[in-house]
Design an enzyme around this catalytic site. Structure first.
Site, PDB file in Angstrom:
ATOM      1  N   ASP A 113     -12.847  11.385 -10.818  1.00 35.04           N
ATOM      2  CA  ASP A 113     -13.160  11.398 -12.252  1.00 35.04           C
ATOM      3  C   ASP A 113     -14.482  12.044 -12.659  1.00 35.04           C
ATOM      4  O   ASP A 113     -14.574  12.625 -13.730  1.00 35.04           O
ATOM      5  CB  ASP A 113     -13.097   9.958 -12.796  1.00 35.04           C
ATOM      6  CG  ASP A 113     -12.985   9.911 -14.309  1.00 35.04           C
ATOM      7  OD1 ASP A 113     -12.376  10.839 -14.876  1.00 35.04           O
ATOM      8  OD2 ASP A 113     -13.470   8.955 -14.925  1.00 35.04           O
ATOM      9  N   CYS A 154       0.116   6.159 -31.582  1.00 35.89           N
ATOM     10  CA  CYS A 154      -1.312   6.460 -31.747  1.00 35.89           C
ATOM     11  C   CYS A 154      -1.795   6.094 -33.147  1.00 35.89           C
ATOM     12  O   CYS A 154      -1.281   6.611 -34.144  1.00 35.89           O
ATOM     13  CB  CYS A 154      -1.563   7.944 -31.474  1.00 35.89           C
ATOM     14  SG  CYS A 154      -3.312   8.381 -31.652  1.00 35.89           S
ATOM     15  N   CYS A 203      -9.153  10.663 -30.923  1.00 33.11           N
ATOM     16  CA  CYS A 203      -8.709   9.646 -29.971  1.00 33.11           C
ATOM     17  C   CYS A 203      -9.678   8.464 -29.961  1.00 33.11           C
ATOM     18  O   CYS A 203     -10.892   8.641 -29.850  1.00 33.11           O
ATOM     19  CB  CYS A 203      -8.607  10.271 -28.574  1.00 33.11           C
ATOM     20  SG  CYS A 203      -8.206   9.090 -27.273  1.00 33.11           S
ATOM     21  N   CYS A 238      -8.642   2.569 -25.695  1.00 39.25           N
ATOM     22  CA  CYS A 238      -7.391   2.254 -26.392  1.00 39.25           C
ATOM     23  C   CYS A 238      -6.247   2.424 -25.396  1.00 39.25           C
ATOM     24  O   CYS A 238      -6.208   3.406 -24.655  1.00 39.25           O
ATOM     25  CB  CYS A 238      -7.211   3.187 -27.587  1.00 39.25           C
ATOM     26  SG  CYS A 238      -5.669   2.928 -28.507  1.00 39.25           S
TER      27      CYS A 238
END
Length: 363
Positions: free
Chosen positions: A138, A202, A218, A245
């Site tokens: 990551d 979303c 986002c 989220c």
């Protein structure tokens, strides 16, 4: 039983990965993919990365594994399941509680995954003494999701995250680059079909089209990466989400096949992070914040951004019990926190407008 002497290196490697707690393991060539690189350039050109400047500054490394390490011949793509026991969307019905993304409720996955990647890399070098390896999770310019699809451990779904037929949308991803020529797995085919569940779930319409994400809309980006005040157009849509989220992930029908993560107890949620009270979170000062979130990925955003997010949730809660802790932050030295406190107070007043003064009789 297959004799270890005749069992292929690839099979033994997958067995060792499973023993170390990885749920998925596959192999892909390290050569670059011009189509994938072109899509990344288009995404950056459209500004969909927001203020994540590092995506742009290290574009040349993101084009493919060999752009980052020219000697690499193969990629070992790995996934570790963190499938939750319950639907993370259930807390939407409890606005006085904070919603923290599932991935951040346990230990920091960067540390856990990297530790196991290093253990697997050591095993590989012991098996093949001439091999060279590099591990990534990551924080490096590695496109783990498309590499995971190329290695056959899942496919990049319409929400742009990797989806597994076995583990749904709940996989932490890591990669090992090696100079070994490993037999590649077949790339995974896309199995999203006509489903649009993640798109419609979303809250901020962050998907301009399937397989395309505008990070600027986002909630994960807004609550974690975005510095300063969150644009007002998104504040109400945040609801009680204060860190990340899960809505597009949780909506994926493939999650019905995902077993609750048991391989690594480090990802089990800490009790105090599953449904924390907003009133308690608003009271955190910098020292207490650092203490509470030691060993957690949440620590990286700092106290100010954390409290900013909690204030938006407080304003959305409609809970008059939060007026006092919100008022205490109106003069906060951080401008974004003070701005969020003013917005929260106004939102709470809107939920509970003051009644007009009573008229005196006869007037």
């Amino acid at each position: 039983m297959v004799n270890a002497a005749v069992e292929s290196l690839e099979a033994r490697l997958k067995g060792e990965a499973l023993r170390l707690g990885f749920s998925a393991c596959g192999f892909a060539p390290a050569a670059g993919d011009p189509v994938r690189a072109a899509r990344l350039e288009q995404w950056l050109g459209e500004g969909h990365h927001g203020t994540m400047e590092w995506m742009e500054t290290r574009l040349h490394h993101r084009r493919g594994p060999q752009s980052l390490w020219p000697e690499a011949q193969s990629v070992i793509a790995l996934g570790m399941s963190y499938a939750p026991a319950t639907d993370p969307r259930a807390l939407e019905a409890h606005p006085d509680r904070a919603r923290i993304s599932v991935y951040a409720q346990g230990s920091d996955y960067h540390d856990v995954v990297k530790r196991n990647l290093k253990a697997l890399a050591r095993w590989l070098v012991a098996e093949e003494p001439g091999a060279q390896v590099k591990v990534f999770v990551d924080t490096a310019p590695v496109m783990e999701k498309p590499l995971g699809q190329l290695a056959g451990i899942g496919w990049q779904g319409k929400h742009t995250n990797l989806v597994s037929r076995t583990h749904g949308s709940w996989l932490f991803l890591g990669a090992i680059f090696t100079t070994l020529n490993l037999l590649p797995d077949e790339p995974h085919v896309d199995r999203c079909g006509s489903c649009t569940a993640c798109q419609t779930a979303c809250p901020t319409q962050a998907f301009p089209a399937p397989y395309r994400l505008d990070a600027r809309r986002c909630i994960s980006y807004l609550t974690i990466e975005h510095k300063g005040p969150v644009p007002e157009e998104f504040r109400a849509a945040l609801g009680n989400r204060i860190y990340g989220c899960d809505d597009c992930l949780a909506a994926c029908p493939w999650n019905s096949f995902a077993a609750v993560a048991q391989a690594n107890r480090a990802f089990l949620p800490r009790a105090e992070l599953t449904a924390p009270r907003l009133a308690e979170l608003l009271a955190l000062d910098d020292a207490t914040f650092r203490k509470v979130f030691s060993g957690s990925p949440i620590k990286r955003i700092g106290r100010d951004r954390w409290v900013r997010n909690c204030l938006y949730a407080a304003g959305n809660s409609g809970d008059l019990a939060l007026v006092a802790p919100v008022a205490a932050l109106l003069g906060d030295p951080d401008p974004a926190v003070a701005d969020a406190a003013r917005w929260a107070m106004a939102a709470l007043e809107q939920h509970h407008p003051q009644p007009p003064p009573l008229k005196r009789r006869g007037l």
